[in-house]
Design a protein around this motif. Structure first.
Motif, mmCIF file in Angstrom:
data_model
loop_
_atom_site.group_PDB
_atom_site.id
_atom_site.type_symbol
_atom_site.label_atom_id
_atom_site.label_comp_id
_atom_site.label_asym_id
_atom_site.label_seq_id
_atom_site.Cartn_x
_atom_site.Cartn_y
_atom_site.Cartn_z
ATOM 1 N N ALA A 214 38.647 37.014 32.695
ATOM 2 C CA ALA A 214 39.953 36.924 32.033
ATOM 3 C C ALA A 214 40.957 36.189 32.917
ATOM 4 C CB ALA A 214 40.466 38.326 31.706
ATOM 5 N N LYS A 215 40.970 36.514 34.204
ATOM 6 C CA LYS A 215 41.904 35.864 35.123
ATOM 7 C C LYS A 215 41.574 34.389 35.289
ATOM 8 C CE LYS A 215 43.813 36.347 39.779
ATOM 9 N NZ LYS A 215 43.760 37.113 41.051
ATOM 10 N N GLU A 218 42.621 32.581 32.173
ATOM 11 C CA GLU A 218 44.083 32.497 32.106
ATOM 12 C C GLU A 218 44.586 31.328 32.950
ATOM 13 O OE1 GLU A 218 47.996 35.237 33.225
ATOM 14 O OE2 GLU A 218 45.985 36.109 33.267
ATOM 15 N N GLU A 219 44.033 31.199 34.135
ATOM 16 C CA GLU A 219 44.421 30.078 35.003
ATOM 17 C C GLU A 219 43.937 28.759 34.429
ATOM 18 O OE1 GLU A 219 43.926 28.725 39.700
ATOM 19 O OE2 GLU A 219 43.086 30.632 39.003
ATOM 20 N N CYS A 221 43.463 27.970 31.190
ATOM 21 C CA CYS A 221 44.306 27.575 30.059
ATOM 22 C C CYS A 221 45.697 27.145 30.524
ATOM 23 C CB CYS A 221 44.415 28.724 29.059
ATOM 24 S SG CYS A 221 42.836 29.150 28.273
#
Length: 719
Positions: A214-215, A218-219, A221
């Motif tokens: 997920a992290k 997130e970075e 995107c």
């Protein structure tokens, strides 16, 4: 394990039985019964601590029978003795029999001193360090031992309280009870730890969720939204396998290197997971292949011997606890307590106790100290201690002088280095003239008795053979060549059972029918054919002027083939659980039946003549067409294979091909056997099959590697 309450029942039943004897005999029996049981219990402990570890490198059946009897009797006798103490102390209390000086004495003897023996019986139930389990099944019964620990400890405490008086002897029982609880608790803990489920959990890696997806996304995107061109690339990390081995193992002497590498593979790289059929990662495979690919056969097999020795200690002894700081601390505590109790007991006045009971108490105390001393010596001379000495020899100069003698003492005593030999045709020829068979023709015998007798005759047929260095070299070179052959697929390395060797010798088309059948079918065909060819070629040897046989160039491969053929048949007949599921025993029995019919029709011929006649049988029509599916015998299919082998023009190439086929069959059998079954054979002196299984794993020839795993982590690449 029987409990104290069941022991009391046994005591009552026994008393009813001995009523058939005269009163004088019963009195003497009651007088010496408990004393005898206590002394026998100590003798069994001494026997077990001396012989328990020797079965690791002695494959003889007699030592296994002796240890089996001693192992079962040790627990039973100690339990019955505790039951007798409970019964006699209880009767003494309820009858109020005590002398004026406070010592309980009656027809049985000095009960207060006898009550002091209860902690020693608890100590004996803890067992010696060299054997906690006779077989792996004992580890599965650890809950039964835990219940026994609770019940027997309660019985020992109950006995101590019943006999309690305000004397030093009563107070000495307390520290000895502590020693007994420690010993019995160690045994229960070890059995629990070596249990298959617990052992599997202990070797599993810690939970690893991996990088945060997920992290990362997130970075990813966020950078993409800012207008950057973002890609995810692999980043290599860590040392190469060769560098890691060289950095971790910097040992000057060869014996130290072997110990360290065995420990590195078994503990650090977790090759012990193979015994519970767990998967290993790519890194252990690469490290192992890098190391074993550079070694000779001698070093490779010695590393495997030490690894399997570690596995034996983990599954069958107290090694997993005594080679820890807690284990050493407990050893110091129990040794110090036992020695202190002995010295204190010496200072006690013994004239108030019966002389024989005092002497038995001395024997128990001295015996307990000797058991501790022998356990300490065994600990010092173990591979575990040897490994520690090698690691710290450079830091402590004095240890460097101790390492070499200890290593030379241990070398050569890690497994039996032998294998059993079983020949089907020899068995049939011997059975043909069996007295039992002659009797059974006239007297109907139950089928079960007949099967038991056949089993016994099979045991008598077995021969024990030392494994030569040349055979080890032949096996090692075969698998080493396979592991570096880039043309072979990984799956073919451990699933082939003769086809690859036949293809390499350009004979697959001729002999395809012998390896494309069920595995046990193939074993029997090749075994009988190898035996026939061996006896034929052996009889054709030339002799020199002195009458001595001249060995041809291909003699070594012929010998290897014969030894492996007889060994694999032993596995099929005596250890069928180590092979894939099949109808091997049905085929074996039917083949023996047909061979017996053939030999009995020619009862007057000698063994060489019988072999020659069998080889002369025409097999132009395939035997299966004639016999159909009623009988599973493969006798004449093997004769057909032997005839085809003898038609090959080059005898040397023929035996080289047969030897390669047998090594492939050996490797297939080893890889198909479960790790738990390999561990089960360690207590019988070890099997060549198990060593080949671990060798193949170290060379990457196994399905227990997860090779799809990447070598690095994902990193964002922003442009």
């Amino acid at each position: 394990m029987a409990t104290v309450f069941s022991s009391s029942l046994l005591v009552d039943q026994k008393r009813r039985l001995v009523e058939v004897f005269p009163d004088s005999v019963r009195i003497q029996w009651n007088k010496w019964e408990l004393r005898g049981l206590v002394v026998v219990s100590l003798v069994l402990q001494i026997s077990l601590i001396f012989s328990g570890n020797r079965r690791k490198y002695i494959a003889k059946r007699r030592i296994r029978i002796f240890i089996w009897c001693a192992y079962l009797l040790a627990d039973w006798i100690a339990t019955v003795a505790l039951g007798l103490l409970v019964d006699r102390l209880g009767n003494s209390v309820y009858s109020g029999s005590s002398s004026g000086n406070g010592n309980r004495k009656n027809v049985y003897g000095d009960l207060q001193l006898m009550a002091f023996w209860a902690p020693f019986l608890l100590l004996h139930l803890g067992g010696p360090d060299t054997i906690t389990a006779y077989a792996l099944a004992d580890n599965e019964l650890w809950l039964r031992h835990l219940l026994g620990l609770v019940v027997q400890t309660a019985a020992a405490v109950y006995i101590t309280l019943l006999a309690w008086e305000d004397t030093l002897l009563s107070f000495l029982a307390i520290p000895m009870l502590l020693c007994g609880i420690i010993k019995y608790g160690e045994r229960t803990w070890v059995l629990m730890s070596a249990n298959r489920e617990q052992f599997r959990d202990s070797v599993l890696a810690d939970r690893d969720p991996g990088p945060s997806y997920a992290k990362f996304m997130e970075e990813f995107c966020l950078k993409e939204a800012e207008g950057y061109h973002v890609t995810a690339g692999q980043v290599e990390e860590g040392n190469s396998p060769g560098e890691d081995v060289e950095n971790a193992i910097a040992i000057s002497n060869r014996d130290g290197l072997i110990l360290h590498m065995a420990d590195y593979f078994f503990e650090t790289l977790k090759f012990k997971r193979l015994f519970v059929d767990l998967i290993l990662g790519f890194y252990p495979r690469d490290v192992s292949q890098s190391f074993f690919g550079k070694q000779d056969y001698d070093t490779a097999f010695e590393v495997i011997e030490v690894e399997l020795g570690f596995a034996y200690d983990v599954f069958y002894t107290k090694a997993i606890i005594i080679h820890t700081p807690f284990g050493l601390f407990f050893r110091l505590i129990t040794s110090f307590i036992t020695l202190s109790v002995l010295l204190t007991f010496v200072s006690l006045r013994s004239d108030s106790h019966l002389y024989i009971d005092v002497m038995i108490t001395y024997i128990l105390l001295i015996g307990a100290i000797l058991l501790e001393a022998y356990a300490a010596v065994s600990l010092v001379f173990s591979d575990w201690a040897n490994l520690w000495f090698s690691q710290h020899a450079s830091k402590i100069p004095l240890l460097s002088h101790l390492v070499s003698p200890i290593q030379s003492t241990q070398k050569g005593k890690r497994w039996s280095n032998s294998m059993y030999q079983y020949t089907l045709l020899d068995f049939c020829l011997n059975q043909k003239s069996s007295t039992f068979r002659e009797i059974s023709r006239f007297i109907p015998i139950h089928k079960r008795l007949e099967n038991l007798w056949e089993k016994w005759e099979s045991f008598l047929q077995l021969e024990h053979l030392d494994i030569s260095p040349e055979l080890k070299s032949f096996i090692f070179d075969h698998f080493k060549e396979k592991s570096v052959d880039t043309e072979l697929e990984l799956k073919n390395l451990f699933t082939c059972r003769g086809a690859v060797s036949l293809q390499a010798h350009k004979s697959y088309g001729m002999f395809k029918w012998t390896v494309d059948v069920e595995f046990d079918h193939s074993i029997l065909i090749w075994h009988i054919a190898t035996d026939l060819c061996y006896n034929m070629d052996k009889s054709k040897r030339d002799k020199d002027s002195t009458g001595k046989e001249i060995k041809p160039e291909w003699d070594d491969h012929m010998t290897y083939s014969k030894q492996l053929a007889d060994y694999i048949l032993y596995i099929l007949v005596m250890c069928p659980f180590m092979l894939p599921i099949g109808i091997g025993m049905i085929r074996f029995r039917d083949t023996c039946a047909e061979a017996l019919v053939f030999f009995e029709e020619r009862s007057s011929v000698s063994k060489p003549e019988a072999y020659e006649m069998l080889g002369q049988v025409s097999t132009k029509v395939f035997p299966a067409k004639v016999k159909g599916d009623r009988s599973k015998s493969v006798l004449f299919e093997a004769c057909k294979l032997a005839a085809l082998l003898n038609e090959m023009s080059d005898t040397g190439k023929m035996w080289k091909m047969v030897g390669d086929v047998w090594v492939e069959i050996l490797g297939y059998a080893a890889s198909q056997c479960r790790g738990f079954d390999h561990a089960q054979q360690l207590e019988k002196g070890g099997e060549l099959l198990t060593h080949v299984w671990l060798l193949m794993a170290h060379l990457g020839i196994t399905e227990h590697f997860k090779i799809e795993e990447g070598h690095g982590r994902v990193k964002l690449a922003v442009t």
